[in-house]
Design an enzyme around this catalytic site. Structure first.
Site, PDB file in Angstrom:
ATOM      1  N   ASN A 155      43.924  79.763  30.878  1.00 39.24           N
ATOM      2  CA  ASN A 155      44.969  80.369  30.058  1.00 39.24           C
ATOM      3  C   ASN A 155      46.157  80.692  30.961  1.00 39.24           C
ATOM      4  O   ASN A 155      45.993  81.296  32.022  1.00 39.24           O
ATOM      5  CB  ASN A 155      44.398  81.639  29.400  1.00 39.24           C
ATOM      6  CG  ASN A 155      45.407  82.375  28.526  1.00 39.24           C
ATOM      7  OD1 ASN A 155      46.484  82.745  28.976  1.00 39.24           O
ATOM      8  ND2 ASN A 155      45.039  82.620  27.283  1.00 39.24           N
ATOM      9  N   LYS A 172      47.895  79.775  21.799  1.00 42.17           N
ATOM     10  CA  LYS A 172      47.305  81.014  21.288  1.00 42.17           C
ATOM     11  C   LYS A 172      48.368  81.814  20.557  1.00 42.17           C
ATOM     12  O   LYS A 172      49.341  82.270  21.151  1.00 42.17           O
ATOM     13  CB  LYS A 172      46.723  81.824  22.445  1.00 42.17           C
ATOM     14  CG  LYS A 172      46.015  83.088  21.971  1.00 42.17           C
ATOM     15  CD  LYS A 172      45.199  83.681  23.079  1.00 42.17           C
ATOM     16  CE  LYS A 172      44.541  84.971  22.647  1.00 42.17           C
ATOM     17  NZ  LYS A 172      43.775  85.552  23.750  1.00 42.17           N
ATOM     18  N   LEU A 228      49.526  92.100  31.468  1.00 37.75           N
ATOM     19  CA  LEU A 228      49.290  90.772  32.044  1.00 37.75           C
ATOM     20  C   LEU A 228      49.112  90.784  33.556  1.00 37.75           C
ATOM     21  O   LEU A 228      49.526  89.859  34.262  1.00 37.75           O
ATOM     22  CB  LEU A 228      50.414  89.812  31.625  1.00 37.75           C
ATOM     23  CG  LEU A 228      50.455  89.567  30.102  1.00 37.75           C
ATOM     24  CD1 LEU A 228      51.764  88.930  29.674  1.00 37.75           C
ATOM     25  CD2 LEU A 228      49.285  88.696  29.664  1.00 37.75           C
ATOM     26  N   GLY A 246      39.225  87.592  17.380  1.00 40.41           N
ATOM     27  CA  GLY A 246      39.606  88.901  16.858  1.00 40.41           C
ATOM     28  C   GLY A 246      38.412  89.604  16.257  1.00 40.41           C
ATOM     29  O   GLY A 246      37.887  89.190  15.228  1.00 40.41           O
ATOM     30  N   ILE A 300      43.426  85.157  16.814  1.00 42.73           N
ATOM     31  CA  ILE A 300      44.715  85.770  17.093  1.00 42.73           C
ATOM     32  C   ILE A 300      44.691  86.538  18.427  1.00 42.73           C
ATOM     33  O   ILE A 300      43.627  86.900  18.916  1.00 42.73           O
ATOM     34  CB  ILE A 300      45.108  86.778  15.965  1.00 42.73           C
ATOM     35  CG1 ILE A 300      43.993  87.793  15.782  1.00 42.73           C
ATOM     36  CG2 ILE A 300      45.423  86.065  14.690  1.00 42.73           C
ATOM     37  CD1 ILE A 300      44.233  88.850  14.726  1.00 42.73           C
ATOM     38  N   ASN A 301      45.889  86.769  18.940  1.00 43.48           N
ATOM     39  CA  ASN A 301      46.046  87.696  20.055  1.00 43.48           C
ATOM     40  C   ASN A 301      46.061  89.120  19.477  1.00 43.48           C
ATOM     41  O   ASN A 301      45.805  89.311  18.288  1.00 43.48           O
ATOM     42  CB  ASN A 301      47.348  87.361  20.804  1.00 43.48           C
ATOM     43  CG  ASN A 301      47.221  87.648  22.288  1.00 43.48           C
ATOM     44  OD1 ASN A 301      46.751  88.720  22.664  1.00 43.48           O
ATOM     45  ND2 ASN A 301      47.634  86.717  23.121  1.00 43.48           N
ATOM     46  N   GLY A 324      35.893  88.811  22.490  1.00 48.39           N
ATOM     47  CA  GLY A 324      36.820  89.533  23.363  1.00 48.39           C
ATOM     48  C   GLY A 324      36.316  90.897  23.751  1.00 48.39           C
ATOM     49  O   GLY A 324      35.342  91.056  24.507  1.00 48.39           O
ATOM     50  N   CYS A 368      54.280  86.735  25.197  1.00 51.56           N
ATOM     51  CA  CYS A 368      54.862  87.245  26.427  1.00 51.56           C
ATOM     52  C   CYS A 368      56.359  87.357  26.237  1.00 51.56           C
ATOM     53  O   CYS A 368      56.965  86.524  25.574  1.00 51.56           O
ATOM     54  CB  CYS A 368      54.642  86.253  27.567  1.00 51.56           C
ATOM     55  SG  CYS A 368      52.944  85.956  27.938  1.00 51.56           S
TER      56      CYS A 368
HETATM   57  C1  LIG Z   1      42.136  94.482  27.806  1.00 51.98           C
HETATM   58  C2  LIG Z   1      42.585  93.205  27.166  1.00 51.98           C
HETATM   59  C3  LIG Z   1      43.298  92.274  27.913  1.00 51.98           C
HETATM   60  C4  LIG Z   1      43.721  91.082  27.331  1.00 51.98           C
HETATM   61  N1  LIG Z   1      44.406  90.182  28.091  1.00 51.98           N
HETATM   62  C5  LIG Z   1      44.786  89.000  27.539  1.00 51.98           C
HETATM   63  C6  LIG Z   1      45.428  88.020  28.332  1.00 51.98           C
HETATM   64  O1  LIG Z   1      45.635  88.178  29.532  1.00 51.98           O
HETATM   65  N2  LIG Z   1      45.802  86.860  27.736  1.00 51.98           N
HETATM   66  C7  LIG Z   1      45.555  86.600  26.413  1.00 51.98           C
HETATM   67  O2  LIG Z   1      45.899  85.517  25.939  1.00 51.98           O
HETATM   68  N3  LIG Z   1      44.931  87.517  25.643  1.00 51.98           N
HETATM   69  C8  LIG Z   1      44.546  88.702  26.178  1.00 51.98           C
HETATM   70  N4  LIG Z   1      43.884  89.619  25.395  1.00 51.98           N
HETATM   71  C9  LIG Z   1      43.652  89.319  23.976  1.00 51.98           C
HETATM   72  C10 LIG Z   1      42.242  88.784  23.730  1.00 51.98           C
HETATM   73  O3  LIG Z   1      42.043  87.558  24.379  1.00 51.98           O
HETATM   74  C11 LIG Z   1      41.988  88.612  22.234  1.00 51.98           C
HETATM   75  O4  LIG Z   1      42.904  87.681  21.713  1.00 51.98           O
HETATM   76  C12 LIG Z   1      42.141  89.904  21.457  1.00 51.98           C
HETATM   77  O5  LIG Z   1      41.647  90.991  22.200  1.00 51.98           O
HETATM   78  C13 LIG Z   1      41.445  89.886  20.097  1.00 51.98           C
HETATM   79  O6  LIG Z   1      40.054  89.665  20.221  1.00 51.98           O
HETATM   80  P1  LIG Z   1      38.963  90.869  20.239  1.00 51.98           P
HETATM   81  O7  LIG Z   1      39.230  91.736  19.051  1.00 51.98           O
HETATM   82  O8  LIG Z   1      37.644  90.159  20.182  1.00 51.98           O
HETATM   83  O9  LIG Z   1      39.182  91.573  21.516  1.00 51.98           O
HETATM   84  C14 LIG Z   1      43.446  90.816  25.970  1.00 51.98           C
HETATM   85  C15 LIG Z   1      42.722  91.761  25.234  1.00 51.98           C
HETATM   86  C16 LIG Z   1      42.283  92.929  25.803  1.00 51.98           C
HETATM   87  C17 LIG Z   1      41.517  93.903  24.978  1.00 51.98           C
END
Ligand SMILES: Cc1cc2nc3c(=O)[nH]c(=O)nc-3n(C[C@H](O)[C@H](O)[C@H](O)COP(=O)(O)O)c2cc1C
Ligand code: FES
Lengths: 303, 325
Positions: B106, B175, B78, B253, B201-202, B275, B140
């Site tokens: 966010n 989220k 973060l 995701g 999802i996260n 993402g 978090c």
């Molecule tokens: C390098 C990286 C940093 C991320 N940082 C955050 C963040 O700061 N806050 C958050 O809510 N999600 C964060 N995520 C999660 C993404 O927003 C997303 O929920 C997750 O990667 C799933 O989507 P994707 O498969 O398309 O990447 C992060 C993901 C990655 C890969």
């Protein structure tokens, strides 16, 4: 910058794109000056230049014309053999052609070394801050460890194109004779090449930092500017020596990269607290070429 | 939008009209300005900022990224510039380059009070920065509770939601973390506590061990899994949560192509976020927009007809060729 780890490997497919063409609907528009494009390119040439190293050539005039020495590209294959693209320093860019120096250490780079002429690649970039060309010195001394040799072809070329070109010396360290990149000593831009190998099978026995010590002891670094690229440990050892002499320098560093352009925060390099309020630099934007005094070399997290 | 497309991609969500349902996910698009030299960000449905805390955070030691089968792990920790720096240094650019109200901010905090404080400040600056909505990252650790992941604890999640809901009238998206046996109770809780939607999802917890050092590879030890392997997980939870709550869902995701986004929309998401795919191909989000428009054109459908269609009893048998994007 080299390249690292790999995901699942796929069989190479027949080329499906126009060499040097851009991806329709995306890079199709012309990038703004300093812009980033995703270029589809067929592998135009492939030369084995050492035990596990290759030159890969791509004919991509538009992209080649925008490369500054020390900048890098994120490189992927079609179909992808790695999930993430890999950062590669551009070894040379001239006459519409980009050359990368590849060393195979992992599945991904091994697969890349097996791709044939005509196979499709994706080149994303150019990215990063390269070497300064506006800080001239009478002598440019380049210290290369292994694959860290890559950016010095283009740097030497561009330095020699300056109105008052410096002398260009290369100190090049490798494991052994088999690993030494063929033909370095014949590159016209290098006025002098000092080769070191760990086992003494080519050049002198020792490493690139020993070469630096030797030049320092002979007083040959007076008025010189230093450019270094290699593994972290080498740069760390070099920095101890360089700091003592105070030779002005720029180091091209390596770190894992998720994106190459500042959005993933993946490429953190510890910052020297004496010069920076933040704990890390993002290497893809602040570098990959760094002022060595801005880096915290002794950080426990570094390899 | 997509050259010559007739499709209307606009979608209403949490009381806001977005010009299309394709957003870019937090942490995978920086603060938007890194795309300055890449493409015109005003084409996106929305930009979601990197998670902002009140103050800056350095993040975790390197290495922070590892490639794994089916995607990648990250342990960025973060790292962010903090709300005030965002407001001063990044928001003006976004203001200038995004259509009004296409920015989702966010935020997160180390404690429920910090969540409240940052939400309060975003609310106060909503017009200045052009914030359309607030997205709460609850994945978090709570520093007052021994580092328990807030998003894995219903009590802590409720506490954060109450603090935030009390101080802002901005549309609020929560989220959700997939590191739970069931996301439905979290989605219901969000609805009960007055959230305007959920994004899911996260990342999923993950680890990779380095065979050379014989230690966890990432500097932090473990990380979050993202990329293609999350696609079926996110689609599953979208489907389940859609059955359980009335508030809208933003699907996230593993989305790299229009086909992936369409699955989420059919499963019930009203919008999606691209993402990790932006790392490999910065233009991925634009390609998803164009692909959805093509799909709707070809089937002469409205976006609204597509959303949640997977829940309908009667199967729709479309010839394979027509199913293509
Ligand atoms: C390098 C990286 C940093 C991320 N940082 C955050 C963040 O700061 N806050 C958050 O809510 N999600 C964060 N995520 C999660 C993404 O927003 C997303 O929920 C997750 O990667 C799933 O989507 P994707 O498969 O398309 O990447 C992060 C993901 C990655 C890969
Ligand atoms: S590689 Fe993604 S921020 Fe540097």
């Amino acid at each position: 910058m080299g390249a690292q780890k790999a995901g699942a490997a796929h069989e190479p497919a027949a080329p499906t794109c126009v060499p040097g063409g851009q991806i329709p609907g995306s890079g199709g528009r012309n990038p703004a000056p300093g812009g980033v494009s995703l270029t589809h390119a067929a592998l135009a040439g492939r030369e084995r230049v050492g035990l596990d190293s290759w030159f890969l050539h791509f004919d991509v005039p538009e992209l080649a014309s925008r490369i500054l020495p020390g900048q890098f590209l994120m490189v992927g294959m079609r179909p992808p053999a790695t999930f993430l693209k890999r950062p590669f320093s551009v070894a040379d860019a001239a006459d519409g052609r980009i050359t990368l120096l590849l060393r195979s250490y992992g599945e991904g780079t091994l697969e890349m070394s097996r791709r044939r002429i005509g196979d499709p690649f994706e080149l994303l970039g150019p990215f990063g801050r390269g070497f300064r060309l506006d800080a001239p010195a009478a002598r440019a001394v380049m210290i290369a460890g292994g694959i860290g040799l890559a950016p010095f072809y283009i740097l030497a070329r561009r330095l020699k194109e300056l109105p008052t070109p410096p002398q260009v010396w290369l100190v090049y360290g490798e494991r052994s004779r088999e690993a030494v990149t063929a033909g370095v000593e014949r590159v016209l831009h290098f006025d002098r090449v000092l080769t070191y190998t760990e086992d003494g099978s080519a050049g002198e026995r020792g490493n690139a930092v020993d070469g630096f010590r030797r030049l320092a002891a002979a007083g040959e670094l007076t008025g010189a500017r230093l450019y270094a690229c290699g593994p972290h440990r080498m740069l760390e050892a070099l920095e101890v020596e360089r700091e003592r002499l105070g030779t002005p320098a720029e180091y091209s560093m390596e770190e894992r990269m998720g994106c190459g352009f500042g959005i993933c925060q993946g490429c953190a390099v510890p910052a020297n607290p004496a010069h920076s309020a933040q704990a890390y630099h993002l290497l893809c934007k602040a570098g990959p070429v760094m002022d060595p005094t801005r880096v915290l070399w002794s950080h426990p997290a570094l390899p | 939008m997509s050259g010559g497309s007739a499709a209307n991609l606009a979608v209403e969500l949490a009381g806001v009209r977005f010009q299309n349902p394709v957003w870019v996910a937090s942490g995978t698009f920086g603060y938007g300005d890194d795309f300055q030299t890449i493409f015109d960000v005003s084409r996106l449905g929305a930009v979601v900022t990197k998670t902002l805390f009140l103050g800056p955070r350095d993040g975790n030691p390197p290495p922070r990224i590892a490639e794994v089968g089916g995607g990648m792990l990250n342990s960025i920790g973060l790292a962010n510039i903090g709300w005030e720096a965002f407001r001063e240094r990044k928001a003006p650019w976004l203001r200038q380059h995004l259509p009004p109200a296409q920015l989702v901010v966010n935020v997160a905090g180390n404690t429920a009070e910090e969540y409240r404080e940052v939400a309060l400040r975003v609310d106060a600056a909503r017009a200045e920065v052009g914030a359309a909505a607030l997205e709460l990252n609850i994945s978090c650790p709570n520093v007052n509770e021994g580092g328990t992941n807030i998003g894995c604890d219903l009590r802590l999640t409720r506490e954060v939601l109450r603090e935030v809901r009390a101080v802002t009238s901005l549309p609020l998206l929560v989220k959700l973390s997939p590191n739970n046996a069931d996301l439905v109770p979290f989605a219901r809780l969000a609805e009960e506590e007055g959230a305007d939607g959920v994004s899911l999802i996260n990342t999923l917890y993950g680890m990779t061990v380095d065979l050379h050092s014989r230690r966890p590879f990432l500097g932090h030890g473990s990380g979050g899994l993202s990329g293609p392997s999350l696609l079926p997980v996110g689609v599953f939870w979208t489907y389940k949560v859609h059955q359980a709550v009335r508030i809208p869902i933003v699907g996230i995701g593993g989305i790299a192509r229009a086909e992936d986004a369409l699955q989420y929309l059919m499963a019930g998401a009203r919008a999606v976020q691209v993402g990790t795919a932006s790392f490999l191909n910065p233009f991925a989000s634009l390609e998803v927009i164009d692909g959805i428009a093509r799909f709707l054109d070809r089937h002469r459908m409205d976006l609204e007809e597509l959303i949640g269609v997977a829940h309908e009893r009667r199967p729709q048998n479309v010839p394979a060729a027509a199913a293509a994007v």
